[in-house]
Design an enzyme around this catalytic site. Structure first.
Site, PDB file in Angstrom:
ATOM      1  CG  HIS A 474      -4.368 -10.040   3.047  1.00 28.35           C
ATOM      2  ND1 HIS A 474      -3.929 -11.181   3.674  1.00 28.35           N
ATOM      3  CD2 HIS A 474      -5.348 -10.445   2.200  1.00 28.35           C
ATOM      4  CE1 HIS A 474      -4.610 -12.222   3.218  1.00 28.35           C
ATOM      5  NE2 HIS A 474      -5.482 -11.800   2.324  1.00 28.35           N
ATOM      6  CD  GLU A 475      -8.133  -8.479   0.670  1.00 30.04           C
ATOM      7  OE1 GLU A 475      -8.200  -8.895  -0.501  1.00 30.04           O
ATOM      8  OE2 GLU A 475      -8.313  -9.206   1.668  1.00 30.04           O
ATOM      9  CG  HIS A 478      -5.532 -11.478  -2.507  1.00 27.75           C
ATOM     10  ND1 HIS A 478      -5.137 -12.782  -2.680  1.00 27.75           N
ATOM     11  CD2 HIS A 478      -6.085 -11.428  -1.262  1.00 27.75           C
ATOM     12  CE1 HIS A 478      -5.439 -13.480  -1.586  1.00 27.75           C
ATOM     13  NE2 HIS A 478      -6.003 -12.674  -0.712  1.00 27.75           N
ATOM     14  CG  HIS A 481      -1.539 -13.905  -7.380  1.00 30.85           C
ATOM     15  ND1 HIS A 481      -2.214 -14.880  -6.676  1.00 30.85           N
ATOM     16  CD2 HIS A 481      -0.784 -14.572  -8.283  1.00 30.85           C
ATOM     17  CE1 HIS A 481      -1.857 -16.072  -7.130  1.00 30.85           C
ATOM     18  NE2 HIS A 481      -0.994 -15.919  -8.102  1.00 30.85           N
TER      19      HIS A 481
HETATM   20 ZN   LIG Z   1      -6.747 -13.043   1.225  1.00 36.05          ZN
END
Ligand SMILES: [Zn+2]
Length: 683
Positions: A474-475, A478, A481
């Site tokens: 998940h991280e 980010h 992105h």
């Molecule tokens: Zn998040």
């Protein structure tokens, strides 16, 4: 001799090849002088723009504003990163000192009447200025920021708003500090081995090491850090120990003492409601949601209901199933929140024969990290190279150079994965330096991924739980992105997007993490290197919908409570304790589940940027499930065209276009919630 500016690393250009801050040279005494000078410099730049003799243009007003404040951005990025990841008492004092100065500085910009008139004159004729779509987006964003900050208010109202902002900043800081202090101060020492019944060896070992670190020669230490007490909830046969730890966790900052956040919440909610009403909104939620993808509270409540109703129904079925399991043990006990994890773990084992302890040896942290790197290579052609000798702020930090398929530099990634006293709980991504383009140069970003994952022990490397594996993916989403962004203006680049859009790039990564094709690349036994057997992978797939009633009820009850808080209109007799109870009752919450964050430690909404926004995780989950469907439908989870489109329309675009438009460009259709309900077994 020597002024505050000499030997202060913030006053020099970072000499590192990648523009990385010299973390090894930065000391607490460097922050305040740099903050003060940074504010002074930006104020001078802003004054020059506001008082400019030339008619306003996009370049001399909007772009100039967005590029202003170099020094302040530099020191803020370092300070606030470390304030989360590696703080100390000195930094807490500095935060208290700079918080009101920063909010005042912010007000000095956004309540500057002359500056606002220039912005507004451009905004009013924006269609006729011959601007690029990215420039129009920036102009609109800055204009909205002014209006939301009170630029259109009269002088008396502006003064009132400044007062509210200052008090609010301090109250939010106090909230976070109380949570951290209460988390650090709780220590449960166990000295009888019998009290550890059921706990896996690795958990006992970690607890024994924690006790030693705390200065004991024997015994075991448990804390309210998730990595410490969640295994107890899952495995401990000692019901009293489970109860004690869960209650300690769930009553943090909720005792009638100096660290009581109920008092702070009362204050925060009064101030937030006053602020929204001053700016012409009925509630704080209406104000906050005005610049999101969802747009209105009604849209959020309607959306939450589509998932809450089936989730609660599923949770009730699950509770009945767990109660049956307890009854079968003949103890005649009622299922309580401190039993749920324990019996769910048993049921998971019975149903899927899936034991986290059997899986963990395949999830060595370094292998999982290599797994996400390899995934980024397959999807986007990125290459990761470990950089030695880079300045870091703690010995646990590792640094990687990220290179594009064509050999050009994409950016730099720092990883900082283990818990320690100076780090707040949870996992997150931060920008250490931003991406933007200026004078023909494309400045590449430096990104940090921070976590609180299971630490290595004397004889075992860091072996992750499934939850931790997912969090790492998940991280890293980010981080992608933040790394892949290709924007011109700093305010539009990277993850600086609408809050209910920002979790799409992160959550979409979680879809890949349990795909057998992907697991083959990283789930290797830490001792033998053997790839996880197919039966285990199949079980993980099957278990994907297990306990989803609980997980979604926990999450959505927090989302609904967050919305309820920010729908308050009258704060005269507001009381946080009573409010929480009423909110949970109203939604029909069942007593066997504790809301994911009780009010007094709900950092997301009382200190972070997730007020009236905790729903975003679920909102983005609809997007991510639907986005992953786009890959699945082609029969190739690495489909190159889909990956190229996801990169082009989502990962590179930052906030340079409307998020719904970007999503449609990628998907060719509106997001459809069916994929999510199906994935979570709620359909
Ligand atoms: Zn998040």
């Amino acid at each position: 001799m020597g002024s505050a500016k000499t030997n202060n690393p913030f006053f020099e250009a970072y000499k590192n090849k990648y523009g990385a801050p010299p973390f090894d040279k930065i000391k607490n005494e460097h922050y305040i002088p740099a903050f003060k000078e940074g504010i002074k410099q930006q104020q001078a730049q802003i004054n020059a723009i506001a008082n400019g003799k030339n008619a306003p243009t996009f370049a001399n007003t909007i772009a100039a504003m967005d590029y202003s404040g170099d020094l302040l951005k530099k020191v803020s990025a370092v300070f606030f990163n470390l304030y989360s990841a590696e703080t100390n008492d000195g930094m807490a004092k500095i935060a208290n000192e700079v918080s009101p100065i920063l909010s005042e500085h912010n007000d000095n910009i956004y309540l500057n009447g002359k500056l606002f008139r220039r912005v507004k004159s451009l905004y009013d004729k924006r269609a006729k200025l011959g601007l690029s779509p990215e420039q129009i987006r920036l102009l609109e964003k800055i204009h909205r920021e002014f209006v939301r900050s009170g630029a259109a208010l009269n002088e008396g109202q502006k003064a009132k708003l400044r007062e509210i902002n200052k008090e609010l900043g301090l109250a939010e800081l106090a909230f976070g500090q109380n949570v951290l202090d209460e988390t650090n101060s709780y220590k449960k020492f166990v000295d009888k081995e019998a009290d550890l019944a059921g706990l896996p060896e690795s958990v006992c070992q970690a607890a024994a090491e924690a006790a030693k670190e705390a200065g004991k020669n024997a015994g075991w230490l448990f804390t309210t850090q998730k990595a410490s007490f969640i295994p107890v909830l899952q495995y401990s046969e000692n019901r009293e120990l489970r109860k004690e730890l869960l209650l300690a966790y769930s009553t943090r900052a909720n005792h009638d003492n100096a660290k009581d956040n109920k008092v702070v919440i009362n204050k925060i909610m009064k101030l937030r409601t006053q602020k929204a009403q001053l700016l012409g909104f009925e509630t704080s939620a209406a104000f906050i949601l005005d610049d999101t993808m969802a747009k209105t509270p009604k849209a959020v409540y309607d959306f939450l209901k589509t998932v809450w109703t089936p989730a609660l129904a599923k949770a009730k079925q699950e509770a009945a199933e767990l109660q049956k399991l307890m009854d079968a043990e003949g103890k005649a006990e009622k299922l309580e929140p401190w039993d749920w994890w324990f019996y769910a773990e048993k049921l998971r084992k019975a149903k899927y024969d899936l034991d986290e302890e059997v899986l963990k040896p395949y999830f060595k942290l370094e292998s999982v990290r290599q797994g996400v790197f390899d995934l980024a290579t397959k999807l986007y052609g990125l290459k990761f190279k470990k950089l030695d000798g880079m300045p870091v702020y703690h010995k646990d930090v590792e640094v990687f150079e990220v290179i594009n398929a064509d050999g050009s530099l994409i950016g730099v990634l720092y990883t900082d994965y283990f818990p320690r006293a100076g780090k707040r709980a949870g996992a997150w991504m931060e920008n250490i330096t931003p991406q933007y383009k200026k004078d023909g140069k494309n400045y590449r970003p430096i990104i940090c991924n921070v976590g609180n994952f299971t630490k290595p022990t004397a004889d075992k490397p860091s072996l992750l739980t499934m939850d931790e594996v997912e969090t790492l993916f998940h991280e890293f989403g980010h981080a992608l992105h933040g790394l892949l962004t290709q924007c011109t203006y700093p305010s539009l680049s990277g993850t600086d997007v609408a809050r209910d859009f920002v979790e799409l790039p992160s959550q979409v990564m979680e879809n890949w993490c349990w795909e057998p094709e992907v697991m083959k690349t990283y789930a290797k036994h830490y001792k033998t290197g053997e790839i996880m057997p197919k039966e285990l992978m199949d079980k993980i797939q099957l278990a994907g919908t297990f306990n989803q009633g609980f997980i979604n009820t926990e999450l959505l009850s927090a989302s609904i409570m967050d919305m309820d808080y920010h729908m308050i209109k009258d704060t005269a007799n507001f009381d946080a304790a009573a409010f929480e109870k009423e909110s949970l009752n109203k939604m029909g919450m069942i007593p066997q589940i504790i809301v994911r964050y009780r009010s007094t430690y709900f950092n997301h909404i009382f200190t972070g940027g997730y007020s009236a926004g905790y729903y975003s995780y679920t909102w983005a989950a609809v997007l991510d499930a639907d986005a992953f469907c786009a890959f699945k439908e082609t029969g190739d989870i690495y489909n190159p065209e889909k990956a190229a489109a996801f990169r082009k329309y989502i990962l590179e675009k930052g906030d340079s276009e409307d998020p719904m438009k970007l999503y449609r460009s990628f998907r060719g259709a509106d997001p459809n919630p069916d994929a999510l309900l199906e994935k979570r077994g709620l359909k």
